[in-house]
Write an enzyme that holds these catalytic residues in place. Sequence first.
Site, PDB file in Angstrom:
ATOM      1  N   TYR A   1       2.955  -5.519  -2.015  1.00  0.00           N
ATOM      2  CA  TYR A   1       3.852  -5.238  -0.894  1.00  0.00           C
ATOM      3  C   TYR A   1       3.797  -6.406   0.113  1.00  0.00           C
ATOM      4  O   TYR A   1       2.714  -6.886   0.450  1.00  0.00           O
ATOM      5  CB  TYR A   1       3.391  -3.934  -0.235  1.00  0.00           C
TER       6      TYR A   1
ATOM      7  N   LYS B   1       5.961   6.902   3.501  1.00  0.00           N
ATOM      8  CA  LYS B   1       6.821   7.001   2.322  1.00  0.00           C
ATOM      9  C   LYS B   1       6.781   8.440   1.786  1.00  0.00           C
ATOM     10  O   LYS B   1       7.106   9.356   2.506  1.00  0.00           O
ATOM     11  CB  LYS B   1       6.386   5.952   1.283  1.00  0.00           C
TER      12      LYS B   1
ATOM     13  N   ASP C   1      -3.615   0.910  -3.916  1.00  0.00           N
ATOM     14  CA  ASP C   1      -2.526   1.353  -3.042  1.00  0.00           C
ATOM     15  C   ASP C   1      -1.636   2.256  -3.898  1.00  0.00           C
ATOM     16  O   ASP C   1      -0.928   1.790  -4.789  1.00  0.00           O
ATOM     17  CB  ASP C   1      -1.765   0.132  -2.521  1.00  0.00           C
TER      18      ASP C   1
ATOM     19  N   ARG D   1      -9.660  10.024  20.080  1.00  0.00           N
ATOM     20  CA  ARG D   1      -9.694   8.854  19.186  1.00  0.00           C
ATOM     21  C   ARG D   1     -10.731   9.083  18.092  1.00  0.00           C
ATOM     22  O   ARG D   1     -10.490   8.820  16.920  1.00  0.00           O
ATOM     23  CB  ARG D   1      -9.996   7.564  19.957  1.00  0.00           C
TER      24      ARG D   1
HETATM   25  C1  LIG Z   1       5.239   0.648   3.175  1.00  0.00           C
HETATM   26  C2  LIG Z   1       4.075   0.199   2.361  1.00  0.00           C
HETATM   27  C3  LIG Z   1       2.896  -0.262   2.957  1.00  0.00           C
HETATM   28  C4  LIG Z   1       2.746  -0.414   4.456  1.00  0.00           C
HETATM   29  O1  LIG Z   1       2.794   0.805   5.110  1.00  0.00           O
HETATM   30  P1  LIG Z   1       3.330   0.993   6.620  1.00  0.00           P
HETATM   31  O2  LIG Z   1       3.194   2.440   6.837  1.00  0.00           O
HETATM   32  O3  LIG Z   1       4.731   0.479   6.651  1.00  0.00           O
HETATM   33  O4  LIG Z   1       2.418   0.170   7.483  1.00  0.00           O
HETATM   34  C5  LIG Z   1       1.842  -0.621   2.135  1.00  0.00           C
HETATM   35  N1  LIG Z   1       1.943  -0.552   0.793  1.00  0.00           N
HETATM   36  C6  LIG Z   1       3.059  -0.125   0.188  1.00  0.00           C
HETATM   37  C7  LIG Z   1       3.117  -0.064  -1.299  1.00  0.00           C
HETATM   38  C8  LIG Z   1       4.167   0.254   0.940  1.00  0.00           C
HETATM   39  O5  LIG Z   1       5.289   0.664   0.308  1.00  0.00           O
END
Ligand SMILES: *Cc1c(COP(=O)(O)O)cnc(C)c1O
Length: 386
Positions: free
Chosen positions: A103, A201, A176, A50
């Site tokens: 998001y 993604k 982000d 961890r």
């Molecule tokens: C998918 C996404 C998230 C969240 O990520 P997860 O891996 O699904 O928890 C946050 N910000 C953006 C812009 C996203 O496309």
Amino acid sequence: MNFSTKSIHTGEKPDFREGASGDVIASLHLSTTFARKEVDTPTAGFEYSRSANPTRKTLEQKLAAIEKAEFGLAFASGLAAETGVLMALLKTGDHVVATDDLYGGTQRLFRKVFATNYGIDFSFADTSKPADIKNAITENTKLIWVESPTNPLLKLSDIAKIATIAKQNGIIVVVDNTFMSPFFQNPLELGADIVLHSTSKYINGHSDSIGGAVMLNDKSLFEKIQFIQNSAGAILSPFDSYIVLRGIKTLSMRMEKHAENAYAIAEFLERHPKVKKVIYPGLKSNPQHELAKKQMSGFGGMITVELKGDLTGTEKFIKNLHYFSLAESLGGVESLIELPALMTHASVPRKDRIKLGITDTLIRISVGVEDAGDLINDMEAALSVV
Ligand SMILES: *Cc1c(COP(=O)(O)O)cnc(C)c1O
């Protein structure tokens, strides 16, 4: 090293130590604990997985390198990474200014967890307008949280301008960067303090691992977030770390192809008589094209399209496509399409949704890396039945 060299070589070199086999890739270390020879000396700094794991550490070094950062941290999901940053940096009574069309999962985390249960205040501002940010800042503002481009309207915010406003007020800027990936945009170079990604993604890119990443240069902020990563424990597993390491090796090639395909499709759709509007930052017609060129080195693989006609026609178009799967998420090698009005934004009341620009005929496309001609032919055929 340039991007594609780093994405392959950072943290991974053949192991020629005594007894090692010379593997050319980083090994998958599943061990939960690491034995030591001496009571007071952890072996190579590892004690318990961890806290630190060799596979995750290799990934964290690579994540830092591709985002041009000093430090990287890998979490169990994008939202776990966000939670880690918020827990590390905020306490009750603190205030955050955030982009108004963040998001959906991020909005839920902010509104229904951190605001409701922990007394953190959030203001949602149009961060594409610096004046709106200035107006939203209070003496308790600790963070400005920006998404650029946003989802699904691909609105851009000027990250360098926001960083300047934040510095004048002693506020930390979090970006982000999921939609652009580190290949097309590096917010730390534009003055942001912390970059965050959902590796689910583009970074992993194969739709087979949920994960999140935080990259930054400031050592004291890094130590605070690392303390939460270990204390709260939402780490990325060794197996997922291995999968993401593998994904990153082709990130530059994938992003080039995503962008090339997206541009071709955006141009095709812009000329099509059944299309009302195409939103893609790479199009000259895009009102933020100049800002896109200034802060991004490419325009990504996401396109938002508004068709003429109604919801029924839009559904018909989507159902007649063969290579675009109807699914949420984005950033994988396969093309995906979704209808925000009925899917990602179904919980937003219709009136509010339409005011935001999310109409019944608005479609979000995550353009994959298939052959552009095949994708365009597929779209042309599906449009002809609408
Ligand atoms: C998918 C996404 C998230 C969240 O990520 P997860 O891996 O699904 O928890 C946050 N910000 C953006 C812009 C996203 O496309």
